[in-house]
Motif scaffolding. Structure first.
Motif, PDB file in Angstrom:
ATOM      1  N   PHE A   1       0.833  -1.209   0.000  1.00  0.00           N
ATOM      2  CA  PHE A   1       0.000   0.000   0.000  1.00  0.00           C
ATOM      3  C   PHE A   1       0.869   1.261   0.000  1.00  0.00           C
ATOM      4  O   PHE A   1       0.654   2.186  -0.787  1.00  0.00           O
ATOM      5  CB  PHE A   1      -0.907  -0.012   1.234  1.00  0.00           C
ATOM      6  CG  PHE A   1      -1.959   1.048   1.226  1.00  0.00           C
ATOM      7  CD1 PHE A   1      -3.195   0.815   0.646  1.00  0.00           C
ATOM      8  CD2 PHE A   1      -1.729   2.288   1.799  1.00  0.00           C
ATOM      9  CE1 PHE A   1      -4.172   1.792   0.634  1.00  0.00           C
ATOM     10  CE2 PHE A   1      -2.704   3.268   1.796  1.00  0.00           C
ATOM     11  CZ  PHE A   1      -3.931   3.016   1.211  1.00  0.00           C
TER      12      PHE A   1
ATOM     13  N   MET B   1      -5.616  -0.404  -5.404  1.00  0.00           N
ATOM     14  CA  MET B   1      -5.802  -1.759  -4.856  1.00  0.00           C
ATOM     15  C   MET B   1      -7.208  -2.289  -5.124  1.00  0.00           C
ATOM     16  O   MET B   1      -7.406  -3.490  -5.284  1.00  0.00           O
ATOM     17  CB  MET B   1      -5.488  -1.786  -3.362  1.00  0.00           C
ATOM     18  CG  MET B   1      -3.998  -1.656  -3.087  1.00  0.00           C
ATOM     19  SD  MET B   1      -3.529  -1.973  -1.374  1.00  0.00           S
ATOM     20  CE  MET B   1      -3.328  -3.758  -1.378  1.00  0.00           C
TER      21      MET B   1
ATOM     22  N   ILE C   1      -7.963  -4.591   2.948  1.00  0.00           N
ATOM     23  CA  ILE C   1      -7.313  -3.414   2.348  1.00  0.00           C
ATOM     24  C   ILE C   1      -7.434  -2.218   3.286  1.00  0.00           C
ATOM     25  O   ILE C   1      -6.458  -1.509   3.534  1.00  0.00           O
ATOM     26  CB  ILE C   1      -7.932  -3.073   0.968  1.00  0.00           C
ATOM     27  CG1 ILE C   1      -7.644  -4.183  -0.047  1.00  0.00           C
ATOM     28  CG2 ILE C   1      -7.384  -1.746   0.443  1.00  0.00           C
ATOM     29  CD1 ILE C   1      -8.379  -4.015  -1.379  1.00  0.00           C
TER      30      ILE C   1
ATOM     31  N   TYR D   1      -5.593   3.248  -2.328  1.00  0.00           N
ATOM     32  CA  TYR D   1      -6.823   2.472  -2.107  1.00  0.00           C
ATOM     33  C   TYR D   1      -7.529   2.214  -3.443  1.00  0.00           C
ATOM     34  O   TYR D   1      -7.971   1.096  -3.726  1.00  0.00           O
ATOM     35  CB  TYR D   1      -7.736   3.247  -1.147  1.00  0.00           C
ATOM     36  CG  TYR D   1      -9.054   2.584  -0.804  1.00  0.00           C
ATOM     37  CD1 TYR D   1      -9.144   1.223  -0.563  1.00  0.00           C
ATOM     38  CD2 TYR D   1     -10.221   3.342  -0.695  1.00  0.00           C
ATOM     39  CE1 TYR D   1     -10.364   0.627  -0.234  1.00  0.00           C
ATOM     40  CE2 TYR D   1     -11.438   2.763  -0.364  1.00  0.00           C
ATOM     41  CZ  TYR D   1     -11.495   1.403  -0.136  1.00  0.00           C
ATOM     42  OH  TYR D   1     -12.697   0.819   0.182  1.00  0.00           O
TER      43      TYR D   1
END
Lengths: 66, 184
Positions: free
Chosen positions: A38, B22, B119, B19
């Motif tokens: 991330f 993903m 996530i 975000y």
């Protein structure tokens, strides 16, 4: 097995719950791994078109205030 | 920036971008999603109450936009095989790349709700409360989904037998690539 129990309709088997697989070491590894993925994406430059657009909106709002 | 709202939005953009990537696994789609989210947030800024949780609010907007875009375009998330290599790691990090692909391939096999929670909480670092607000469900549901997601990921990555017996890959010792970056 008694007659009573034989006459009972068969009930659907309950949905099995996941096996207890609590593994703190794995959870910690997974969290670190996901954070790294991330963060590597989050550190990339933002789309310039969007940054420019937001700047223009900001300037327009400032002008309207004056 | 002119006001506090714009400042908060700008500060959140990098993480919102991550975000979006993903979720969509598609840079172009993620850029569109980020732009739509930003514009929608600006239009709705009068509805945001200063002092409440901006992170949860903005993640919720992005998630709603994503769902709307899926409905509009009937798109499916890009599968791991279709993802560009640079999505996962920088050059020279082959081991990282393999492990990242393994993790994301396993995430593809999760139920959608479980993947979202993973996530939001494990990758993005939202709190249970923020994730619950963003997804519009209870904290209990978040915890339950996260527990199931972790168990499923362990099963997929370590293998069922290894998970049950504790054999197989030893996660008590972090993989080499983690150990090498632990001091950073």
């Amino acid at each position: 097995m008694s007659e009573k129990s034989k006459s009972k309709p068969e009930m659907a088997a309950p949905t099995p719950r996941p096996q207890a697989k609590f593994n703190p070491a794995f959870d910690s590894w997974l969290e670190t791994k996901l954070h790294k993925i991330f963060d590597s994406v989050a550190s990339e430059p933002l789309p310039q078109d969007l940054v420019k657009l937001l700047g223009q909106i900001d300037e327009a709002e400032e002008r309207n205030k004056k | 920036m002119a006001n506090e709202f714009h400042q908060m939005l700008l500060e959140h953009l990098p993480r919102l971008q991550a975000y979006a990537i993903m979720l969509t696994r598609d840079r172009s789609q993620a850029e569109d999603l980020l732009q739509e989210t930003s514009l929608r947030a600006l239009r709705a800024q009068s509805q945001f109450m200063m002092g409440t949780n901006f992170t949860a609010w903005i993640y919720k907007i992005l998630r709603n936009e994503y769902i709307s875009s899926l409905r509009r375009k009937k798109r499916q998330p890009v599968q791991i095989e279709d993802m560009p290599a640079e999505f996962l790691s920088r050059k020279g990090e082959q081991e990282n790349d393999v492990l990242s692909r393994e993790v994301i391939a396993a995430m593809d096999k999760l139920q959608h709700g479980q993947r979202e929670v993973l996530i939001l909480i494990c990758a993005s670092g939202l709190s249970y409360e923020e994730a619950a607000e963003a997804l519009g469900c209870s904290v209990g549901t978040i915890k339950s989904r996260l527990w199931r997601a972790r168990a499923r990921m362990a099963s997929l990555i370590m293998g069922d037998e290894e998970t049950k017996t504790g054999k197989g890959r030893d996660f008590a010792e972090p993989p080499r690539e983690m150990a090498s970056t632990a001091s950073l």
